[in-house]
Design an enzyme around this catalytic site. Structure first.
Site: not given
Ligand code: MN
Ligand code: MN
Length: 294
Positions: A82, A93, A154, A162, A187, A278
């Site tokens: 990640d 992300d 998120h 977040h 994700e 993700e």
């Protein structure tokens, strides 16, 4: 809002994910993958939106292989990798899952990846949050697995990893609608377990929780806030700036005063496995995947 910075962060994050993926193999040290991927990001004009994370097998997220980590990848490991990048605070992300040395968990890996693809196609204005969750759940359950219900996608905002709105990985009955231009990290997590993670040991990944005036640790806190603001960071990153004794002392006080927060590892039950996929996506009639390799 800078679409240009979002796209730049997305491109670096996607390239870093592929760069690091090639280093993930049997007998490699986890910490080497972490270090080299973090360097790749910095050398390519990005900043770290959070520490590069490698979570194995039943561990779902928030695992950091720092400088003193002695673990190597072994045959059969299921690796979640990640990576997050920011450019001027605009965050991308992304994450992927791979098996070490065999394809034992191919189906589980496909489940989260397919669920992500399905979810991305729904990132359009007017789509309800629970419709996305429902789609994720349907794909994963269709493979014979469970989504992890207490982990979610998120919203991201500038300097805020977040942000307010979450994208559920199941039908959470939230009928709020997506709006054009919102940015989300989507994700899905798929597991052979029950679909609920709990907190494990402390990760060494921290964030500033609340700025307060402190005497001991003031210069350490100043350095942290100036460089990372409220984005997650690794304690190890400070080794370049301060000696170990000063870092340990300062962190003890800062944690006690709840100025900084140490994340815990997030773990499904022992013996189960977890996969994750993700991307960071901008809501549009044709959803814009910011972390896609062009
Ligand atoms: Mn991530
Ligand atoms: Mn994320």
């Amino acid at each position: 809002m800078s679409l240009q910075d979002y796209k730049k962060a997305g491109k670096i994050a996607a390239e870093a994910l592929q760069f690091g993926k090639k280093l993930i193999k049997e007998d490699a040290f986890l910490r080497e993958v972490t270090k080299k991927t973090e360097e790749f990001i910095l050398n390519n004009g990005g900043k770290l939106a959070f520490p590069v994370q490698i979570s194995l097998n039943n561990k779902a997220a928030h695992c950091y292989a720092g400088t003193s980590n002695e673990q190597k990848f072994i045959d059969g490991d299921l690796v979640k990798f990640d990576v997050g990048v920011h450019v001027n605070g605009y965050i991308a992300d992304n994450a992927l899952s791979v098996n070490i040395a065999n394809d034992k968990d191919l189906k589980l890996i496909r489940a989260s990846k397919d669920a992500l693809r399905e979810a991305i196609s729904l990132m359009r204005p007017g789509v309800k949050l629970n419709e996305i969750g429902m789609a994720i759940e349907e794909v994963i359950v269709g493979y014979g697995f469970q989504p992890i219900r207490n982990l979610s996608g998120h919203e991201v905002e500038r300097w805020n990893l977040h942000a307010g709105i979450i994208i559920p990985n199941y039908d959470n009955k939230n009928e709020m609608e997506l709006e054009e231009g919102q940015v989300f990290a989507v994700e899905p997590f798929a597991t052979t377990g029950a679909g609920k993670v709990s907190e494990g040991k402390f990760s060494g990944i921290y964030k500033v929780h609340e700025l307060k005036s402190v005497r001991i640790g003031r210069d350490v806190l100043k350095m942290i806030y100036e460089n990372y603001r409220t984005l997650p960071f690794a304690k190890d990153w400070l080794n370049k700036e301060f000696d170990r004794f000063k870092i340990d002392n300062s962190f003890r006080i800062l944690e006690q005063q709840e100025v900084i927060h140490n994340y815990t590892e997030l773990i499904e039950k022992e013996g189960t496995k977890v996969s994750q996929a993700e991307h960071t996506v901008m809501v549009a009639n044709n959803p814009i995947v910011l972390t896609k390799i062009e």
